[in-house]
Design an enzyme around this catalytic site. Structure first.
Site, PDB file in Angstrom:
ATOM      1  N   SER A 149       0.847  -1.198   0.000  1.00 61.18           N
ATOM      2  CA  SER A 149       0.000   0.000   0.000  1.00 61.18           C
ATOM      3  C   SER A 149       0.877   1.241   0.000  1.00 61.18           C
ATOM      4  O   SER A 149       1.994   1.231   0.541  1.00 61.18           O
ATOM      5  CB  SER A 149      -0.889   0.023   1.243  1.00 61.18           C
ATOM      6  N   TYR A 162      -2.203  -0.334  10.070  1.00 62.84           N
ATOM      7  CA  TYR A 162      -2.286  -0.833   8.698  1.00 62.84           C
ATOM      8  C   TYR A 162      -1.032  -0.474   7.914  1.00 62.84           C
ATOM      9  O   TYR A 162      -0.427  -1.318   7.242  1.00 62.84           O
ATOM     10  CB  TYR A 162      -3.522  -0.261   8.018  1.00 62.84           C
TER      11      TYR A 162
END
Length: 257
Positions: A149, A162
């Site tokens: 990501s 995350y």
């Protein structure tokens, strides 16, 4: 890339029933790979992906694989072994795509220990052991592609855990490339930015202002689509990418430039 670039290859895609994983599975299937579509709970959605691949002349099957618990990788590969022999006669794989992941939208002060443990179990521990348990099946010249990501390189305190999992995944990728290079196996990460998937639908699709803001963050001026990521994965899975390894491929459309 030539049509049928992955003919004769076997691919495992985790989180393959929806969103980015769905697009990846469909693209690899169109390119000729036999695709194992791993899913956690959405059996009907995984079945739709398998049916779509078949309708386009490909071959695929669905695997139930709930991640985040000890032994999850062994259970996934056991299910894989039980099915892949129908297509290859032996338990082999050429492409492992670790796409499954979960997010926890909580800042440092609000994040619970339970949420922290869960996001690391699904996003880091599961890919680690999926690769480790799969190495005996992974053929020389294979591909490991981890879906990371943009949050791994941009400060986003509101999703701090995350982002940390994706940073760990990128480090895992780097070490895999070094360790498995002698076998001709490449390992790379693909790092999407904001992508229009059902996971983001609640805050993105029905809010024109949110869409406009998300688009403004990318140098290319739009929100990403699952197919944007799937096409990059297909390249990395192909022989065209044989000399690319240990890299994080930015797939944010130029966010944060």
């Amino acid at each position: 890339m030539a049509a049928g670039a992955l003919e004769g290859k076997v691919a495992l895609v985790t989180g393959g029933s929806r969103g980015i994983g769905r697009a990846i599975a469909q693209r690899l299937g169109r390119d000729g790979a036999i695709v194992a579509v791993a899913y956690a709970r959405e059996e009907s959605a995984a079945g739709e992906v398998v049916a779509d691949i078949a309708e386009n002349g490909g071959r695929a099957f669905a695997l139930r694989a709930e991640l985040g618990r000890h032994g999850d990788a062994r259970r996934l590969w056991a299910a894989f072994d039980a099915r892949i022999g129908e297509y290859t006669g032996e338990p082999v794989v050429d492409i492992i795509v670790n796409n499954a992941g979960i997010g926890r939208s909580a800042a440092l002060a609000e994040l619970t220990e339970e949420d922290f443990d869960e996001v690391f179990a699904v996003n880091v521990r599961a890919p680690f052991f999926i690769v480790r348990e799969g190495l005996g099946r992974l053929r020389d010249g294979g591909r490991i592609i981890n879906i990371s990501s943009g949050a791994a390189r941009l400060a986003m305190p509101e999703i701090i855990a995350y982002g940390a999992t994706k940073g760990a995944l990128d480090t895992f990728t780097l070490n895999l490339a070094k360790e498995l290079g002698p076998r001709g196996i490449t390992a790379n990460s693909v790092a999407p930015g904001i992508v229009d998937t059902d996971v983001n639908a609640g805050w993105l699709r029905d809010d024109p202002a949110a869409q406009a803001h998300a688009a403004s963050l990318a140098a290319l001026g739009r929100v990403g689509r699952p197919e944007d990521i799937a096409d990059i994965v297909a390249f990395l899975a192909s022989d065209d990418a044989r000399w690319v390894t240990g890299r994080v491929i930015d797939a944010t459309g130029g966010a944060g430039l």
